[in-house]
Design an enzyme around this catalytic site. Sequence first.
Site, PDB file in Angstrom:
ATOM      1  N   TYR A 265       0.851  -1.189   0.000  1.00 19.50           N
ATOM      2  CA  TYR A 265       0.000   0.000   0.000  1.00 19.50           C
ATOM      3  C   TYR A 265       0.888   1.240   0.000  1.00 19.50           C
ATOM      4  O   TYR A 265       1.950   1.248   0.621  1.00 19.50           O
ATOM      5  CB  TYR A 265      -0.896   0.045   1.242  1.00 19.50           C
ATOM      6  N   HIS A 273      -6.772   0.903  -1.904  1.00 15.88           N
ATOM      7  CA  HIS A 273      -6.469  -0.518  -2.031  1.00 15.88           C
ATOM      8  C   HIS A 273      -4.984  -0.710  -2.327  1.00 15.88           C
ATOM      9  O   HIS A 273      -4.284   0.222  -2.735  1.00 15.88           O
ATOM     10  CB  HIS A 273      -7.309  -1.141  -3.145  1.00 15.88           C
ATOM     11  N   LYS A 312      -4.671  -5.306  -9.075  1.00 15.81           N
ATOM     12  CA  LYS A 312      -3.344  -5.177  -8.491  1.00 15.81           C
ATOM     13  C   LYS A 312      -2.312  -5.681  -9.488  1.00 15.81           C
ATOM     14  O   LYS A 312      -2.630  -6.477 -10.378  1.00 15.81           O
ATOM     15  CB  LYS A 312      -3.235  -5.962  -7.177  1.00 15.81           C
TER      16      LYS A 312
END
Length: 355
Positions: A265, A273, A312
């Site tokens: 993060y 997120h 991601k």
Amino acid sequence: MKKRNLNAIYHSPLPVEVVALPPLVPHNPISVAYYVYQLVFVPFLWGFKRRRRLTAYLELYTDSVSSYVSSIAVDSYEDMQELWKAGFFGKGTQSRSDPTWALRTAKRLQEASGETEIVAPEEVTARRRAARKRFKNARALAEQGVLSNPADSEKVEANEEPRRQKPTRVEDLALRDSEGNVRQLEKLQLTFQEAFFLAYALDIIDIYDDRTGDLVTVPYLLGLLMPDWSPDNSFIVNYVVYHHYRSHGWCVRNGVKFGVDYLLYRRGPPFSHAEFGVIVIPLYSNESKNQLMRRDWYWSSGVNRVVGGVKKTMVLCYVKVPDCIDKWHTVEELLKMYEVREVVLRRWIPSRNRD
């Protein structure tokens, strides 16, 4: 409901206090004297005395052969809040992440008694999801012609049953102490890498043996976490990666939820997120060992699809493992023997990645 000021709540990236030094003018003796005063005397007279060390307890599992560390946890509420709000370390044993069991229990007991002043972070998320659900129901009614505007969800709320007041259970009486406050039954469980980083790199936590009450030093803790002193011990390999990203300013969290070792993060879970999912892979000088650790494309494609599905980026973090290590090495010498290499792996989608 008033929105929380996250910058004020989570104001520090690490549980340390940084004192800014004044500008130094070399040709000005007053500036040099003031700089030396701020550098030497102020931390000694002010910083060290005001610095409050945190406390954690280590639980050992002992069998007939040796002892293993089963868990490292913090039980003080003030220490738990400081570790979470300044760096997002650990996980509440009875919460999703933030140790809010006592807050949620107090909220539930107040609802049973008719008082509703406390709002837990989980309740904020639940309210947001409930509002989203009401909007979807209103949109479905608007498509059927019942509502003219999907945003007009008051009619949908009117059809919902009113929230009933829950009675106080007999078990809830044991949750309060003699003064009527909720007992703190939750602990903040630290991963081994987090605990070692706080004890060695930041030097802000004291870890005690839960059975004897003795203080566990950093070399002794390292021996407990890697008793075999193997160069490819899972603890030291994962700690090298954890220390690497923490030293670069990333907030590192466990990534087992998404099939990876770590999540990165920029600031922390309350702000956004995670941007990257990291998989730790040891890299040996012996090619036969590398063949045993090699992953096929079916595995990488599956994990990459899971990581990409939650928006991601997948990072393969290769840790170059030395041939041998010695237990007489200091922690600093031990970390210098490892090398970290990173490879970003993305899915190639023909409709998006055409030349």
